[in-house]
Write a protein that holds these residues in place. Structure first.
Motif, PDB file in Angstrom:
ATOM      1  N   GLY A   1       1.871   2.336  11.682  1.00  0.00           N
ATOM      2  CA  GLY A   1       2.290   3.649  12.160  1.00  0.00           C
ATOM      3  C   GLY A   1       1.268   4.726  11.843  1.00  0.00           C
ATOM      4  O   GLY A   1       0.941   5.567  12.686  1.00  0.00           O
ATOM      5  N   LEU A   2       0.744   4.698  10.629  1.00  0.00           N
ATOM      6  CA  LEU A   2      -0.264   5.687  10.241  1.00  0.00           C
ATOM      7  C   LEU A   2      -1.557   5.467  11.014  1.00  0.00           C
ATOM      8  O   LEU A   2      -2.225   6.425  11.417  1.00  0.00           O
ATOM      9  N   ASP A   3      -1.917   4.201  11.235  1.00  0.00           N
ATOM     10  CA  ASP A   3      -3.118   3.904  12.015  1.00  0.00           C
ATOM     11  C   ASP A   3      -2.979   4.389  13.455  1.00  0.00           C
ATOM     12  O   ASP A   3      -3.969   4.735  14.105  1.00  0.00           O
ATOM     13  N   ALA A   4      -1.744   4.397  13.960  1.00  0.00           N
ATOM     14  CA  ALA A   4      -1.510   4.848  15.336  1.00  0.00           C
ATOM     15  C   ALA A   4      -1.581   6.362  15.467  1.00  0.00           C
ATOM     16  O   ALA A   4      -1.590   6.890  16.581  1.00  0.00           O
ATOM     17  N   GLY A   5      -1.619   7.061  14.320  1.00  0.00           N
ATOM     18  CA  GLY A   5      -1.756   8.509  14.367  1.00  0.00           C
ATOM     19  C   GLY A   5      -0.605   9.293  13.791  1.00  0.00           C
ATOM     20  O   GLY A   5      -0.606  10.531  13.843  1.00  0.00           O
ATOM     21  N   ALA A   6       0.393   8.603  13.227  1.00  0.00           N
ATOM     22  CA  ALA A   6       1.522   9.320  12.634  1.00  0.00           C
ATOM     23  C   ALA A   6       1.093  10.010  11.340  1.00  0.00           C
ATOM     24  O   ALA A   6       0.208   9.532  10.630  1.00  0.00           O
ATOM     25  N   ASP A   7       1.740  11.119  11.045  1.00  0.00           N
ATOM     26  CA  ASP A   7       1.475  11.844   9.803  1.00  0.00           C
ATOM     27  C   ASP A   7       2.302  11.296   8.650  1.00  0.00           C
ATOM     28  O   ASP A   7       1.905  11.402   7.494  1.00  0.00           O
ATOM     29  N   ASP A   8       3.446  10.736   8.975  1.00  0.00           N
ATOM     30  CA  ASP A   8       4.322  10.213   7.932  1.00  0.00           C
ATOM     31  C   ASP A   8       5.221   9.149   8.530  1.00  0.00           C
ATOM     32  O   ASP A   8       5.357   9.042   9.757  1.00  0.00           O
ATOM     33  N   TYR A   9       5.835   8.362   7.647  1.00  0.00           N
ATOM     34  CA  TYR A   9       6.666   7.237   8.077  1.00  0.00           C
ATOM     35  C   TYR A   9       7.861   7.160   7.144  1.00  0.00           C
ATOM     36  O   TYR A   9       7.702   7.018   5.931  1.00  0.00           O
ATOM     37  N   LEU A  10       9.045   7.275   7.709  1.00  0.00           N
ATOM     38  CA  LEU A  10      10.281   7.198   6.942  1.00  0.00           C
ATOM     39  C   LEU A  10      11.089   5.992   7.394  1.00  0.00           C
ATOM     40  O   LEU A  10      11.189   5.714   8.591  1.00  0.00           O
ATOM     41  N   VAL A  11      11.655   5.286   6.431  1.00  0.00           N
ATOM     42  CA  VAL A  11      12.477   4.121   6.740  1.00  0.00           C
ATOM     43  C   VAL A  11      13.941   4.546   6.783  1.00  0.00           C
ATOM     44  O   VAL A  11      14.444   5.185   5.854  1.00  0.00           O
ATOM     45  N   LYS A  12      14.619   4.205   7.870  1.00  0.00           N
ATOM     46  CA  LYS A  12      16.052   4.483   7.992  1.00  0.00           C
ATOM     47  C   LYS A  12      16.841   3.489   7.142  1.00  0.00           C
ATOM     48  O   LYS A  12      16.460   2.320   7.056  1.00  0.00           O
ATOM     49  N   PRO A  13      17.957   3.916   6.572  1.00  0.00           N
ATOM     50  CA  PRO A  13      18.421   5.310   6.522  1.00  0.00           C
ATOM     51  C   PRO A  13      17.699   6.064   5.415  1.00  0.00           C
ATOM     52  O   PRO A  13      17.308   5.477   4.403  1.00  0.00           O
ATOM     53  N   CYS A  14      17.515   7.348   5.616  1.00  0.00           N
ATOM     54  CA  CYS A  14      16.908   8.176   4.577  1.00  0.00           C
ATOM     55  C   CYS A  14      17.779   9.409   4.381  1.00  0.00           C
ATOM     56  O   CYS A  14      18.569   9.773   5.255  1.00  0.00           O
ATOM     57  N   SER A  15      17.629  10.039   3.245  1.00  0.00           N
ATOM     58  CA  SER A  15      18.449  11.206   2.942  1.00  0.00           C
ATOM     59  C   SER A  15      17.930  12.427   3.691  1.00  0.00           C
ATOM     60  O   SER A  15      16.751  12.497   4.068  1.00  0.00           O
ATOM     61  N   ILE A  16      18.809  13.383   3.896  1.00  0.00           N
ATOM     62  CA  ILE A  16      18.412  14.636   4.537  1.00  0.00           C
ATOM     63  C   ILE A  16      17.350  15.339   3.698  1.00  0.00           C
ATOM     64  O   ILE A  16      16.376  15.881   4.226  1.00  0.00           O
ATOM     65  N   ALA A  17      17.520  15.298   2.379  1.00  0.00           N
ATOM     66  CA  ALA A  17      16.565  15.969   1.491  1.00  0.00           C
ATOM     67  C   ALA A  17      15.173  15.366   1.636  1.00  0.00           C
ATOM     68  O   ALA A  17      14.164  16.084   1.661  1.00  0.00           O
ATOM     69  N   GLU A  18      15.099  14.030   1.734  1.00  0.00           N
ATOM     70  CA  GLU A  18      13.796  13.380   1.873  1.00  0.00           C
ATOM     71  C   GLU A  18      13.162  13.736   3.213  1.00  0.00           C
ATOM     72  O   GLU A  18      11.968  14.035   3.289  1.00  0.00           O
ATOM     73  N   LEU A  19      13.952  13.710   4.280  1.00  0.00           N
ATOM     74  CA  LEU A  19      13.436  14.071   5.600  1.00  0.00           C
ATOM     75  C   LEU A  19      12.902  15.495   5.590  1.00  0.00           C
ATOM     76  O   LEU A  19      11.800  15.765   6.085  1.00  0.00           O
ATOM     77  N   GLN A  20      13.667  16.415   5.029  1.00  0.00           N
ATOM     78  CA  GLN A  20      13.237  17.809   4.994  1.00  0.00           C
ATOM     79  C   GLN A  20      11.947  17.972   4.202  1.00  0.00           C
ATOM     80  O   GLN A  20      11.053  18.726   4.593  1.00  0.00           O
ATOM     81  N   SER A  21      11.832  17.248   3.085  1.00  0.00           N
ATOM     82  CA  SER A  21      10.629  17.328   2.264  1.00  0.00           C
ATOM     83  C   SER A  21       9.410  16.819   3.021  1.00  0.00           C
ATOM     84  O   SER A  21       8.337  17.442   3.006  1.00  0.00           O
ATOM     85  N   ARG A  22       9.572  15.687   3.703  1.00  0.00           N
ATOM     86  CA  ARG A  22       8.446  15.116   4.446  1.00  0.00           C
ATOM     87  C   ARG A  22       8.032  16.032   5.597  1.00  0.00           C
ATOM     88  O   ARG A  22       6.845  16.209   5.874  1.00  0.00           O
ATOM     89  N   VAL A  23       9.012  16.601   6.284  1.00  0.00           N
ATOM     90  CA  VAL A  23       8.710  17.496   7.403  1.00  0.00           C
ATOM     91  C   VAL A  23       7.974  18.740   6.907  1.00  0.00           C
ATOM     92  O   VAL A  23       7.005  19.192   7.523  1.00  0.00           O
ATOM     93  N   ARG A  24       8.418  19.296   5.791  1.00  0.00           N
ATOM     94  CA  ARG A  24       7.724  20.469   5.236  1.00  0.00           C
ATOM     95  C   ARG A  24       6.267  20.136   4.934  1.00  0.00           C
ATOM     96  O   ARG A  24       5.364  20.944   5.180  1.00  0.00           O
ATOM     97  N   SER A  25       6.036  18.951   4.389  1.00  0.00           N
ATOM     98  CA  SER A  25       4.675  18.536   4.065  1.00  0.00           C
ATOM     99  C   SER A  25       3.813  18.432   5.323  1.00  0.00           C
ATOM    100  O   SER A  25       2.666  18.881   5.343  1.00  0.00           O
ATOM    101  N   VAL A  26       4.374  17.858   6.380  1.00  0.00           N
ATOM    102  CA  VAL A  26       3.627  17.724   7.632  1.00  0.00           C
ATOM    103  C   VAL A  26       3.331  19.093   8.232  1.00  0.00           C
ATOM    104  O   VAL A  26       2.214  19.357   8.699  1.00  0.00           O
TER     105      VAL A  26
END
Length: 225
Positions: free
Chosen positions: A90-115
């Motif tokens: 996924g990262l090689d394809a150009g993604a900035d981050d990769y999250l495995v489902k299911p993930c918490s809302i807090a983790e998603l928000q943190s990763r999005v802020r970083s991106v």
């Protein structure tokens, strides 16, 4: 700021869209890869939340297509495929981050802020000097060598920009991970060497006179090739 959710599970897509809308983002969702590419071509999009298992094509192909079309916004993959090979692909394809489902809302928000911080981060161009043009420089959020831009994707830019800023000095692995992926990153540590490997290939292809050196067990530095 516009967010596109690419997800064929209607309930999951609705939940994500509501989450981002509640956070103040303008949000739309589509259920397949072709619609995602069409949407990004027509609407200025800042962030794409991308599932990998889509009805018409693999999400990795969508990610690669977005980057090949010049999309410079953030791409966060959210997938049930959680093997390390999936993450690296996924990262090689150009993604900035990769999250495995299911993930918490807090983790998603943190990763999005970083991106989003990465998207809006501005680096100070390297000062002019007698070697200007004969070494790597950061100019207007791009990496240049000899006046020619070196294409970078995802977090490759952030890693290389930090190494250019510290030219000749070792940057600790921990520092690179914290600055680029954020102190809360709990994914694979392979994301850094994977990014460095891609950077090395790009520098070599460009004929750059500098290369990223691995200081075993410590970190990386930018040194003469």
């Amino acid at each position: 700021m516009h967010v596109l959710v690419v997800e064929d599970d209607g309930d999951y897509a609705t939940a994500l869209a509501q989450l981002f809308s509640a956070a103040g983002f303008e949000t739309e969702s589509v259920a397949d890869g072709a619609s995602a590419l069409t949407h990004v071509d027509r609407v200025e999009t800042h962030l794409v939340i991308l599932d990998l298992i889509l009805p018409d094509q693999d999400g990795l192909d969508v990610c690669s297509a977005l980057r090949s079309r010049g999309f410079e916004g953030g791409i966060v993959i959210m997938s049930g495929r959680g093997e390390e090979l999936d993450l690296v692909s996924g990262l090689d394809a150009g993604a900035d981050d990769y999250l495995v489902k299911p993930c918490s809302i807090a983790e998603l928000q943190s990763r999005v802020r970083s991106v989003l911080r990465r998207i809006h981060r501005t680096y100070v161009p390297t000062a002019e000097g007698p070697l200007r043009g004969s070494r790597l420089e950061v100019v207007d959020h791009h990496i240049a060598f000899g006046g020619t831009e070196i294409a970078t994707r995802g977090r490759e830019f952030d890693v290389l920009a930090l190494l250019i800023e510290a030219r000749g000095r070792v940057v600790l692995r921990e520092t690179l991970m914290d600055e680029v992926w954020g102190p809360d990153w709990n994914g694979s540590q392979m994301v850094l060497p994977s990014a460095v490997g891609r950077i090395r290939s790009r520098l070599e292809a460009a004929g750059a006179t500098e290369q990223v050196e691995n200081v075993r067990g410590v970190g990386f530095r930018l040194s003469p090739a």
